[in-house]
Enzyme design. Structure first.
Site, PDB file in Angstrom:
ATOM      1  N   GLU A 316     112.644  84.596 -25.145  1.00  0.00           N
ATOM      2  CA  GLU A 316     112.052  83.382 -24.600  1.00  0.00           C
ATOM      3  C   GLU A 316     113.118  82.464 -24.008  1.00  0.00           C
ATOM      4  O   GLU A 316     112.981  81.986 -22.883  1.00  0.00           O
ATOM      5  CB  GLU A 316     111.302  82.639 -25.711  1.00  0.00           C
ATOM      6  CG  GLU A 316     110.618  81.370 -25.248  1.00  0.00           C
ATOM      7  CD  GLU A 316     109.515  81.661 -24.261  1.00  0.00           C
ATOM      8  OE1 GLU A 316     108.524  82.299 -24.659  1.00  0.00           O
ATOM      9  OE2 GLU A 316     109.630  81.264 -23.094  1.00  0.00           O
ATOM     10  N   ASP A 320     113.446  81.442 -20.063  1.00  0.00           N
ATOM     11  CA  ASP A 320     113.286  80.040 -19.651  1.00  0.00           C
ATOM     12  C   ASP A 320     114.479  79.571 -18.825  1.00  0.00           C
ATOM     13  O   ASP A 320     114.324  78.947 -17.767  1.00  0.00           O
ATOM     14  CB  ASP A 320     113.154  79.130 -20.889  1.00  0.00           C
ATOM     15  CG  ASP A 320     111.864  79.366 -21.656  1.00  0.00           C
ATOM     16  OD1 ASP A 320     110.948  80.008 -21.118  1.00  0.00           O
ATOM     17  OD2 ASP A 320     111.783  78.911 -22.816  1.00  0.00           O
ATOM     18  N   SER A 626     104.904  81.900 -20.216  1.00  0.00           N
ATOM     19  CA  SER A 626     106.252  81.484 -20.584  1.00  0.00           C
ATOM     20  C   SER A 626     107.168  81.343 -19.402  1.00  0.00           C
ATOM     21  O   SER A 626     108.063  80.510 -19.397  1.00  0.00           O
ATOM     22  CB  SER A 626     106.879  82.594 -21.431  1.00  0.00           C
ATOM     23  OG  SER A 626     106.828  82.297 -22.750  1.00  0.00           O
TER      24      SER A 626
END
Ligand SMILES: *[C@@H]1O[C@H](CO)[C@@H](O)[C@H](O)[C@H]1NC(C)=O
Ligand SMILES: *[C@@H]1O[C@H](CO)[C@@H](O)[C@H](O)[C@H]1NC(C)=O
Ligand SMILES: *[C@@H]1O[C@H](CO)[C@@H](O)[C@H](O)[C@H]1NC(C)=O
Ligand SMILES: *[C@@H]1O[C@H](CO)[C@@H](O)[C@H](O)[C@H]1NC(C)=O
Ligand SMILES: *[C@@H]1O[C@H](CO)[C@@H](O)[C@H](O)[C@H]1NC(C)=O
Ligand SMILES: *[C@@H]1O[C@H](CO)[C@@H](O)[C@H](O)[C@H]1NC(C)=O
Ligand SMILES: *[C@@H]1O[C@H](CO)[C@@H](O)[C@H](O)[C@H]1NC(C)=O
Ligand SMILES: *[C@@H]1O[C@H](CO)[C@@H](O)[C@H](O)[C@H]1NC(C)=O
Ligand SMILES: *[C@@H]1O[C@H](CO)[C@@H](O)[C@H](O)[C@H]1NC(C)=O
Ligand SMILES: *[C@@H]1O[C@H](CO)[C@@H](O)[C@H](O)[C@H]1NC(C)=O
Ligand SMILES: *[C@@H]1O[C@H](CO)[C@@H](O)[C@H](O)[C@H]1NC(C)=O
Ligand SMILES: CC(=O)N[C@H]1CO[C@H](CO)[C@@H](O)[C@@H]1O
Length: 709
Positions: A316, A320, A626
């Site tokens: 994640e 990002d 995400s």
């Protein structure tokens, strides 16, 4: 003399116990059960640091205030408030402060302090004095896991005329630490393993989790030419994103506004590492971003980033950062690392993943903000600090207001509405509103399981199908997404044989059976009504494209945090009650599967599949809303940079502008968001509960936001 907490914040002034006032008393709070973690011991002795939470005012008007400064046609557009203005607007009334203060003084209390955020009165009292004030008895409770001692009572009383002016009193009935198992020090062995991270939370009660677990080995090597746009239907590179949304390259010498770093939330052991960033930069942005570029870490309650672990970045966090940097660089990124490692690794996590502790850290007034009969963090749902766990526990006090919020905060984590107490959600939603008043934009990933949650077989916590109700067929909207004061980002995809160069709209709703059935999260709230800024868009959608399946029309009742059903400590949604409420007239007698009167999600969308990333030293493709969320957040951050350089403020809460001027987005009109065995909603012309209003058109968005004051 025993002092239960360090005295010093408020001066120690102890008065003699006085005779109880002769006014009639009412029960104010009573504990119905005692967590087994706490053992009741002797009567308390010594000095108690007393705090009284006062009832706040004007929350009913808060929505109108936010609309007044967020709507493009409002004369007050962009006139964001300072944190002091927010405190003043919602401070307890003078009558409340005076009435409670008078009661305390009449009872012989001295040294009363009114807190900076106006929400509390504080003083010190001897145990007999506090007992006489509240008609109760204080005992010491020992935490069997840590040996910590807290004073608490089982119930307490206040004069009738005081009751409406106070929310709650501490020490009172609350026993702070969540019930749970003693941690063992081997949890960190799971660090950095994507599969392990997901597995960790299978037994959770309400845990949010990251929205980006779809990682797979790509079928081809990274493109030799980082500017090659002919491969964007297979691999999404920074060049593909720039082409899709017409994002020009940044001016590397343009002076930057130091207050405009892009905020990104991370928890759940999602650490970034420099080596993965370097691999990404050198492959995809070689002439733009130099090696060793990295974000600033703001560590909250013992959160941290193990940035020195080469090639150990979390899926994640790497996604990002790698997707946002090419859009915002040379602007900085700030990562909020939230909660201590003990909480981040707790196998039977019972808390709701750090959103409240993030909010506490960026707005100290939230620590004591009362709404819906709740004040502060909720035992059993949020981490409690000090955390005396010997394993990576943060043993300081809860951090309140220690950091300024960044202008834009991107959060690719979340759970489902049905798994979080209704009152808890509503209080948290008001805090997003209050930060919106201060000009902060919150972007949340809309979810990756279409109209539901993932099925139990894939780690979902809402039963076999991932949907709700006795048959598991009622759509299951995401949390905190349905809060009307945040911007939700759904996921889109460039399917094979579509071109980012030659097609006006090469994207469709993301729906990828190969990635565990990932599809763009969307639907309608069971808690919040359709907000005014969205009403026309939702009405048009139902008028022109009414989904061909049955619905109901009902919202969860306002519970004020009070327990009703047996066995549940806090009210969760009762789908059976909602479903048997008002049914749609086209239902032909069947029970509805979605709510027609709730706030619709998502608001907007952006690409979220086949994203080129480097994680743990390897080139992989990732996907999920995400990815979509930091793209949209980064676009807003770029727009803020331009506004700030003209002396204007940050864009703040953008939904009212975007719904009023949807032409600045690229409408997505193809695809569905299947989930829980259902085909889901369809992307159509205009707003839809799959891709919202559409994806960014950077030049049009920039022009619009620069035209606003
Ligand atoms: C890389 O691709 C871009 C866009 O297609 C092209 O303009 C450029 O000449 C290519 N560079 C090389 C070295 O092939
Ligand atoms: C970049 O910014 C600098 C400083 O503001 C300015 O002089 C220059 O013209 C800009 N370059 C471009 C290509 O816009
Ligand atoms: C970005 O962060 C670096 C390192 O923390 C700092 O030196 C630089 O001034 C920051 N840039 C801006 C524009 O704030
Ligand atoms: C940047 O770091 C990557 C990964 O370690 C390395 O392959 C590359 O050569 C470095 N680039 C430069 C210019 O040092
Ligand atoms: C990496 O950082 C962590 C936390 O700052 C530290 O405990 C550890 O010793 C460091 N490891 C190495 C190999 O430097
Ligand atoms: C976590 O909860 C499950 C189910 O409630 C239980 O079986 C398990 O023992 C718990 N794990 C630990 C480490 O206590
Ligand atoms: C808190 O942590 C610090 C540093 O890890 C340690 O020195 C101290 O003893 C701890 N305090 C308590 C009360 O555990
Ligand atoms: C209800 O019945 C009518 C007529 O048979 C049909 O057109 C419609 O699709 C049905 N609606 C639902 C929600 O099943
Ligand atoms: C708040 O909750 C308590 C029980 O936890 C209840 O006694 C009280 O009536 C509630 N207050 C309101 C305003 O709902
Ligand atoms: C949910 O609502 C149904 C129907 O109104 C009711 O029978 C049931 O007891 C409720 N469940 C809970 C846990 O309150
Ligand atoms: C519509 O979406 C499907 C996948 O759901 C895709 O295969 C198809 O190419 C898309 N069509 C258009 C016109 O974008
Ligand atoms: C059901 C109920 O008690 N609702 C109340 C919750 O609290 C707000 C104000 O805090 C009241 O306006 C509601 O009536």
């Amino acid at each position: 003399m025993r002092l239960y907490f360090a005295a010093g914040l408020f001066g120690l002034a102890v008065a003699e116990p006085s005779a109880p006032a002769s006014t009639s008393r009412v029960l104010h709070e009573k504990r119905h059960s005692q967590p087994s973690r706490w053992i009741k011991q002797d009567r308390a002795q010594g000095i108690l640091p007393m705090r009284i939470g006062l009832t706040q005012t004007n929350l009913d008007n808060a929505h109108n205030h936010l609309m007044d400064l967020s709507h493009p046609d409002s004369p007050n557009y962009g006139k964001h408030w300072t944190s002091q203005q927010v405190i003043d607007a919602f401070r307890p009334s003078d009558d409340t402060v005076q009435t409670v203060q008078q009661w305390l003084e009449d009872s012989g209390i001295t040294g009363i302090t009114h807190s900076d955020n106006k929400a509390w009165l504080a003083f010190h009292a001897t145990v007999p004095q506090a007992e006489s004030l509240l008609h109760t008895e204080y005992f010491e409770y020992e935490d069997v896991h840590t040996g910590g001692i807290l004073p608490a009572c089982e119930q307490y009383h206040v004069p009738q005329h005081i009751q409406n002016h106070i929310d709650y009193i501490t020490p009172g009935i609350k026993l702070l630490s969540p019930e749970g198992v003693a941690p063992t020090p081997n949890h960190l062995t799971k660090r950095g393993n994507a599969e392990g991270e997901i597995g960790l939370h299978k037994t959770t009660k309400a845990a949010a989790r990251t929205r980006g677990p779809h990682v797979r080995i790509p079928t081809r090597a990274p493109p030799a030419n980082a500017s090659d746009l002919s491969i964007c239907d297979q691999i999404i590179t920074p060049a593909c994103i720039a082409a899709l949304y017409n994002i020009p390259s940044t001016n590397l010498t343009h002076p930057l506004n130091p207050s405009n770093s892009l905020g990104i939330f991370e928890s759940e052991l999602q650490f970034w590492d420099q080596e993965d960033l370097n691999l990404f930069f050198s492959n995809f942005t070689p002439s733009q971003i130099p090696n060793n570029t990295h974000p600033t870490s703001l560590n909250i309650n013992g959160g941290r980033a193990f940035t020195n672990y080469t090639n150990e970045g979390g899926v994640e966090s790497m996604l990002d950062l790698e997707i946002a940097y090419p859009i915002v660089y040379p602007q900085n990124i700030t990562v909020y690392n939230v909660d201590d490692i003990h909480y981040q690794t707790w196998p039977n996590n019972t808390y709701t993943w750090g959103f409240n502790t993030l909010l506490d850290a960026i707005d100290g007034s939230y620590c004591s903000f009362a709404a819906y009969n709740e004040t502060g963090n909720l035992a059993d749902w949020d981490p409690t600090y000090p955390d005396l766990s010997p394993f990576q526990g943060y043993n300081g006090t809860l951090q309140c207001g220690i950091f300024e919020p960044t202008n834009v905060i991107s959060i690719s984590y979340g759970g489902q509405e049905a798994d979080v107490p209704v009152a808890y959600q509503k209080r948290q939603c008001l805090e997003f509103l209050k930060l919106g008043l201060q000009g902060v934009s919150f972007l949340f990933a809309s979810g990756d399981a279409g109209v539901g949650n993932y099925p139990a077989s894939q780690g979902g916590i809402d039963g076999e199908t991932g949907c709700l109700g006795p048959k598991g067929d009622v759509f299951n909207p995401t949390w905190p997404n349905t809060c009307p004061y945040i911007t939700n980002v759904g996921g889109t995809k460039v399917y094979p044989n579509h071109s980012v160069i030659n097609e006006a709209q090469p994207e469709s709703a993301a729906n990828d059976p190969a990635a565990g059935g990932y599809s763009s999260g969307g639907g309608f709230s069971n808690i919040y009504p359709v907000p005014d800024y969205q009403a026309a868009a939702v009405a048009t959608y139902f008028a022109n494209f009414s989904p061909p399946f049955p619905y109901y029309c009902a919202l969860a009742p306002d519970t004020n945090g009070t327990a009703t059903g047996s066995g549940t400590p806090y009210d969760l949604l009762n789908i059976t009650a909602l479903q048997s409420g008002s049914q749609g007239k086209e239902n032909n007698g069947t029970l509805g599967v979605y709510n027609r009167v709730g706030r619709g999600v998502p608001d907007v969308s952006a690409n979220g599949d086949e994203i080129a990333t480097f994680v743990k030293g390897k080139y992989v493709v990732s996907g999920g809303t995400s990815a979509s969320t930091p793209i949209f957040a980064a676009v807003l951050n770029r727009i803020n940079e331009e506004r700030l350089s003209l002396g204007k403020g940050a864009v703040g809460f953008v939904n009212p502008v975007l719904y009023a001027r949807p032409e600045v987005l690229n409408d997505v009109v193809n695809g569905t968001n299947m989930g829980c065995g259902h085909e889901g909603f369809s992307a159509v012309k205009g707003w839809d509960p799959v891709t919202g209003l559409g994806t960014p058109n950077y030049p049009k968005m920039l022009e619009l936001f620069l035209s606003l004051p």
